[in-house]
Design a protein around this motif. Structure first.
Motif, PDB file in Angstrom:
ATOM      1  N   SER A 173       0.811  -1.225   0.000  1.00  0.00           N
ATOM      2  CA  SER A 173       0.000   0.000   0.000  1.00  0.00           C
ATOM      3  C   SER A 173       0.838   1.266   0.000  1.00  0.00           C
ATOM      4  CB  SER A 173      -0.935   0.003   1.211  1.00  0.00           C
ATOM      5  OG  SER A 173      -0.182   0.044   2.418  1.00  0.00           O
ATOM      6  N   ILE A 174       2.139   1.175   0.360  1.00  0.00           N
ATOM      7  CA  ILE A 174       2.991   2.355   0.461  1.00  0.00           C
ATOM      8  C   ILE A 174       3.901   2.451  -0.764  1.00  0.00           C
ATOM      9  CG2 ILE A 174       4.624   3.621   1.889  1.00  0.00           C
ATOM     10  CD1 ILE A 174       1.924   3.085   3.236  1.00  0.00           C
ATOM     11  N   ASN A 175       3.855   3.616  -1.411  1.00  0.00           N
ATOM     12  CA  ASN A 175       4.680   3.849  -2.596  1.00  0.00           C
ATOM     13  C   ASN A 175       5.157   5.297  -2.563  1.00  0.00           C
ATOM     14  OD1 ASN A 175       5.965   3.602  -5.061  1.00  0.00           O
ATOM     15  ND2 ASN A 175       4.090   3.706  -6.272  1.00  0.00           N
ATOM     16  N   GLN A 176       6.070   5.617  -1.614  1.00  0.00           N
ATOM     17  CA  GLN A 176       6.525   6.996  -1.441  1.00  0.00           C
ATOM     18  C   GLN A 176       7.272   7.525  -2.659  1.00  0.00           C
ATOM     19  OE1 GLN A 176       7.825   8.226   2.747  1.00  0.00           O
ATOM     20  NE2 GLN A 176       8.345   6.035   2.740  1.00  0.00           N
ATOM     21  N   ARG A 177       7.986   6.648  -3.364  1.00  0.00           N
ATOM     22  CA  ARG A 177       8.733   7.084  -4.544  1.00  0.00           C
ATOM     23  C   ARG A 177       7.791   7.433  -5.686  1.00  0.00           C
ATOM     24  NH1 ARG A 177      11.432   3.145  -1.891  1.00  0.00           N
ATOM     25  NH2 ARG A 177      13.661   3.457  -1.443  1.00  0.00           N
ATOM     26  N   GLY A 178       6.610   6.813  -5.665  1.00  0.00           N
ATOM     27  CA  GLY A 178       5.603   7.101  -6.670  1.00  0.00           C
ATOM     28  C   GLY A 178       5.939   6.499  -8.020  1.00  0.00           C
ATOM     29  N   GLY A 179       4.953   6.443  -8.883  1.00  0.00           N
ATOM     30  CA  GLY A 179       5.179   5.965 -10.234  1.00  0.00           C
ATOM     31  C   GLY A 179       5.549   4.504 -10.283  1.00  0.00           C
ATOM     32  N   VAL A 180       6.402   4.146 -11.246  1.00  0.00           N
ATOM     33  CA  VAL A 180       6.801   2.766 -11.477  1.00  0.00           C
ATOM     34  C   VAL A 180       8.321   2.665 -11.459  1.00  0.00           C
ATOM     35  CG1 VAL A 180       4.738   2.267 -12.835  1.00  0.00           C
ATOM     36  CG2 VAL A 180       6.818   3.076 -13.992  1.00  0.00           C
ATOM     37  N   ASN A 181       8.824   1.428 -11.427  1.00  0.00           N
ATOM     38  CA  ASN A 181      10.253   1.189 -11.425  1.00  0.00           C
ATOM     39  C   ASN A 181      10.623   0.358 -12.649  1.00  0.00           C
ATOM     40  OD1 ASN A 181      12.920   0.907 -10.748  1.00  0.00           O
ATOM     41  ND2 ASN A 181      12.570  -0.747  -9.294  1.00  0.00           N
ATOM     42  N   THR A 182      11.648   0.801 -13.366  1.00  0.00           N
ATOM     43  CA  THR A 182      12.078   0.078 -14.565  1.00  0.00           C
ATOM     44  C   THR A 182      13.565  -0.248 -14.540  1.00  0.00           C
ATOM     45  OG1 THR A 182      12.447   2.183 -15.722  1.00  0.00           O
ATOM     46  CG2 THR A 182      10.273   1.151 -15.967  1.00  0.00           C
ATOM     47  N   SER A 183      14.235  -0.027 -13.407  1.00  0.00           N
ATOM     48  CA  SER A 183      15.683  -0.230 -13.311  1.00  0.00           C
ATOM     49  C   SER A 183      16.011  -1.406 -12.408  1.00  0.00           C
ATOM     50  CB  SER A 183      16.373   1.034 -12.790  1.00  0.00           C
ATOM     51  OG  SER A 183      16.108   2.130 -13.635  1.00  0.00           O
ATOM     52  N   ILE A 184      16.945  -2.230 -12.826  1.00  0.00           N
ATOM     53  CA  ILE A 184      17.328  -3.399 -12.050  1.00  0.00           C
ATOM     54  C   ILE A 184      18.126  -2.975 -10.812  1.00  0.00           C
ATOM     55  CG2 ILE A 184      19.571  -3.895 -13.119  1.00  0.00           C
ATOM     56  CD1 ILE A 184      16.777  -6.451 -12.384  1.00  0.00           C
ATOM     57  N   ASN A 185      17.967  -3.743  -9.719  1.00  0.00           N
ATOM     58  CA  ASN A 185      18.679  -3.525  -8.458  1.00  0.00           C
ATOM     59  C   ASN A 185      18.410  -2.150  -7.858  1.00  0.00           C
ATOM     60  OD1 ASN A 185      19.878  -6.109  -8.553  1.00  0.00           O
ATOM     61  ND2 ASN A 185      21.521  -5.342  -9.877  1.00  0.00           N
ATOM     62  N   THR A 186      17.172  -1.692  -7.976  1.00  0.00           N
ATOM     63  CA  THR A 186      16.736  -0.455  -7.323  1.00  0.00           C
ATOM     64  C   THR A 186      15.408  -0.709  -6.645  1.00  0.00           C
ATOM     65  OG1 THR A 186      15.630   0.308  -9.331  1.00  0.00           O
ATOM     66  CG2 THR A 186      17.915   1.026  -8.996  1.00  0.00           C
ATOM     67  N   TYR A 187      15.040   0.206  -5.727  1.00  0.00           N
ATOM     68  CA  TYR A 187      13.801   0.025  -4.976  1.00  0.00           C
ATOM     69  C   TYR A 187      12.611   0.572  -5.754  1.00  0.00           C
ATOM     70  CZ  TYR A 187      16.077  -1.800  -0.864  1.00  0.00           C
ATOM     71  OH  TYR A 187      16.775  -2.618  -0.007  1.00  0.00           O
ATOM     72  N   ALA A 188      11.516  -0.159  -5.673  1.00  0.00           N
ATOM     73  CA  ALA A 188      10.268   0.222  -6.321  1.00  0.00           C
ATOM     74  C   ALA A 188       9.295   0.685  -5.247  1.00  0.00           C
ATOM     75  CB  ALA A 188       9.713  -0.962  -7.111  1.00  0.00           C
ATOM     76  N   LEU A 189       8.218  -0.077  -5.001  1.00  0.00           N
ATOM     77  CA  LEU A 189       7.370   0.209  -3.855  1.00  0.00           C
ATOM     78  C   LEU A 189       8.223   0.079  -2.600  1.00  0.00           C
ATOM     79  CD1 LEU A 189       5.297  -0.485  -6.134  1.00  0.00           C
ATOM     80  CD2 LEU A 189       3.839  -1.404  -4.340  1.00  0.00           C
ATOM     81  N   ASP A 190       7.817   0.787  -1.543  1.00  0.00           N
ATOM     82  CA  ASP A 190       8.636   0.807  -0.334  1.00  0.00           C
ATOM     83  C   ASP A 190       9.020  -0.584   0.141  1.00  0.00           C
ATOM     84  OD1 ASP A 190       8.588   3.718   1.414  1.00  0.00           O
ATOM     85  OD2 ASP A 190       7.374   3.540  -0.396  1.00  0.00           O
ATOM     86  N   ARG A 191      10.312  -0.725   0.439  1.00  0.00           N
ATOM     87  CA  ARG A 191      10.952  -1.916   0.987  1.00  0.00           C
ATOM     88  C   ARG A 191      11.125  -3.048  -0.037  1.00  0.00           C
ATOM     89  NH1 ARG A 191      12.848  -3.908   4.969  1.00  0.00           N
ATOM     90  NH2 ARG A 191      14.515  -3.058   3.710  1.00  0.00           N
ATOM     91  N   TRP A 192      10.604  -2.911  -1.239  1.00  0.00           N
ATOM     92  CA  TRP A 192      10.721  -3.952  -2.263  1.00  0.00           C
ATOM     93  C   TRP A 192      11.635  -3.465  -3.388  1.00  0.00           C
ATOM     94  CZ3 TRP A 192       8.944  -8.734  -1.332  1.00  0.00           C
ATOM     95  CH2 TRP A 192       7.987  -8.883  -0.317  1.00  0.00           C
ATOM     96  N   ARG A 193      12.690  -4.230  -3.667  1.00  0.00           N
ATOM     97  CA  ARG A 193      13.657  -3.859  -4.677  1.00  0.00           C
ATOM     98  C   ARG A 193      13.659  -4.881  -5.808  1.00  0.00           C
ATOM     99  NH1 ARG A 193      19.782  -4.908  -3.682  1.00  0.00           N
ATOM    100  NH2 ARG A 193      19.498  -5.618  -5.821  1.00  0.00           N
ATOM    101  N   SER A 194      14.064  -4.435  -6.981  1.00  0.00           N
ATOM    102  CA  SER A 194      14.208  -5.344  -8.113  1.00  0.00           C
ATOM    103  C   SER A 194      15.566  -6.042  -8.028  1.00  0.00           C
ATOM    104  CB  SER A 194      14.099  -4.567  -9.429  1.00  0.00           C
ATOM    105  OG  SER A 194      15.121  -3.582  -9.508  1.00  0.00           O
ATOM    106  N   TYR A 195      15.672  -7.206  -8.644  1.00  0.00           N
ATOM    107  CA  TYR A 195      16.966  -7.898  -8.712  1.00  0.00           C
ATOM    108  C   TYR A 195      16.921  -8.887  -9.877  1.00  0.00           C
ATOM    109  CZ  TYR A 195      15.493 -12.508  -7.003  1.00  0.00           C
ATOM    110  OH  TYR A 195      14.918 -13.735  -6.892  1.00  0.00           O
ATOM    111  N   GLY A 196      18.078  -9.328 -10.289  1.00  0.00           N
ATOM    112  CA  GLY A 196      18.172 -10.304 -11.374  1.00  0.00           C
ATOM    113  C   GLY A 196      19.017  -9.796 -12.513  1.00  0.00           C
TER     114      GLY A 196
END
Length: 438
Positions: free
Chosen positions: A137-160
């Protein structure tokens, strides 16, 4: 002539009838006859023992009110409700035998309010979930994430590996896919992308929150579903174990892992996984990933909702924390102010003609001293109404987990030392943020 001493042997059989017997004798015989004992009154039984064979197989229906000392082993059949209600504690002695309750019916599953205490539960009522923002429910950064190894929604990061992907927050209230939660997180391969690297999302639990989990059992539970064009056969759900302190969530010291696979449906399905945590574990991470194939269609994605990691071998119902509480937990790792033009952020004084100083207090104590970044901020000197752009923030003074002093390097100004100034965004893209993520 009178006869005397007449021998009874001389009397023929059946020669003496009842009429010839004196009334007193006749009455005595009638009262005491025992021929076949068929009409013997029970009131005449005053001594001796009646043999078992004299009792019929079925006793007549009689009250048992005065029966005592009946062995419990001789009781069979069904005890009437009235007899149970009349049984009080004063009539019971000793310990009751251990009896199975498998066949008991009519037992209410709705306890009285306040009757279940924490001591009666084998799991905590609150603070069960080690994951933060498990309801997405928390998305302080806002918008979407399209970069690897960065944080998207709060506390959840991309990897791979490299992949054209988009991580976004989904609103379940609008699409009706999961009534119990408002949001989910979606990991999608962009339509037309042909890269096939394993890619996903992960959340690492900081070392302080991992105290006491080493050598115990932990259970992961979550809901997941797929898009109509999901190109992978399965969703991988993984629990990583590591040593060290607050390391990279997907690259911890001496990292090991436990992986399971789920074949997803297009509707949300709940999955669970229980693991035994290695004895030397000081960090733990939950991750989800997929191996895309071919070229992505417009719905090559998976979604996760109600993600929970808790102690024990049983997956309990998802712990719904309030939105405010979830936000504060997230702000220990990241916070962001801004997004609204002219919205006041901090205020302070001019230390010199080009150097405002402001006291900065973070929303909560952060995990570590954060990295401060900003965009499109200005300083407004209230004395003269002068507006000065900010060229940099001297965040060396923000070296505490609680906050500190902001020194703003603005353009030259004629505003005098000691003037009151305010810091605010000059546009909707203006912000200041602190990042202390793992």
């Amino acid at each position: 002539m009178a006869l005397t001493k007449v021998s009874t042997d001389g009397v023929k059989d059946d020669a003496v009838t009842a009429d010839k017997v004196a009334n007193a004798i006749n009455t005595s015989i009638a009262a005491n006859t025992a021929k076949d004992l068929t009409a013997l009154s029970a009131s005449n039984l005053t001594s001796g023992t009646v043999p078992d064979a004299r009792f019929p197989d079925t006793l007549p229906a009689k009250s048992a009110a005065n029966l005592t000392n009946i062995p419990a082993g001789n009781l069979t059949g069904t005890v009437a409700d009235a007899r149970i209600s009349a049984l009080t504690a004063s009539k019971l002695t000793g310990d009751l035998p251990a009896i199975s309750g498998a066949n008991l019916t009519g037992i209410s599953t709705t306890p009285a309010d306040g009757s279940i205490t924490q001591a009666k539960l084998n799991f905590p009522v609150a603070n069960r979930n080690l994951l933060i923002n498990g309801n997405f429910s928390i998305n302080q950064r806002g918008g979407v994430n399209t970069s690897i190894n960065t944080y998207a929604l709060d506390r959840w990061r991309s990897y791979g590996g490299p992949l054209g992907f988009t991580i976004s927050q989904q609103n379940n209230a609008s699409n009706g896919s999961l009534a119990s939660s408002r949001n989910a997180i979606r990991v999608a391969r962009n339509s037309g992308n042909s890269q096939t690297s394993n890619t996903g999302i992960a959340q690492g639990v900081e070392t302080l929150s991992c105290q006491g989990i080493a050598g115990t059992q932990m259970t992961l539970s979550f809901f997941a579903r797929k898009g109509a064009d999901f190109s992978s056969n399965v969703l991988k759900y993984i629990i990583f174990f590591g040593q060290g302190t607050d390391g990279n969530p997907v690259g911890m010291t001496s990292q090991t892992s436990s992986t399971s696979n789920a074949t997803l449906a297009t509707t949300f399905t709940k999955y669970t996984k229980t693991v035994t945590v290695p004895a030397n574990t000081s960090q733990i991470t939950v991750a989800f990933s997929f191996d895309p194939t071919g070229t992505a269609g417009s719905n090559d994605w998976f979604e996760i909702a109600e993600c929970q990691l808790e102690r024990g071998s049983v997956a309990t119902s998802f712990e719904h924390r309030s939105h405010g509480q979830e936000l504060l937990l997230c702000q220990r790792y990241f916070w962001k102010f801004g997004g609204v033009t002219n919205a006041w952020i901090y205020s302070g004084i001019m230390a010199s003609s080009s150097n405002p100083r402001m006291l900065a207090r973070f929303p909560v104590a952060m995990r570590a001293a954060p990295t401060i970044t900003f965009n499109d901020l200005v300083v407004d000197a209230e004395v003269s109404g002068s507006v000065e752009a900010i060229s940099s923030i001297a965040d060396t003074h923000l070296n505490s987990v609680y906050g500190g002093r902001i020194s703003l390097n603005s353009s030259s100004s004629s505003v005098g030392t000691g003037a009151s100034v305010n810091l605010y965004p000059s546009s909707t893209s203006g912000y200041i943020q602190g990042d202390a993520e793992l």
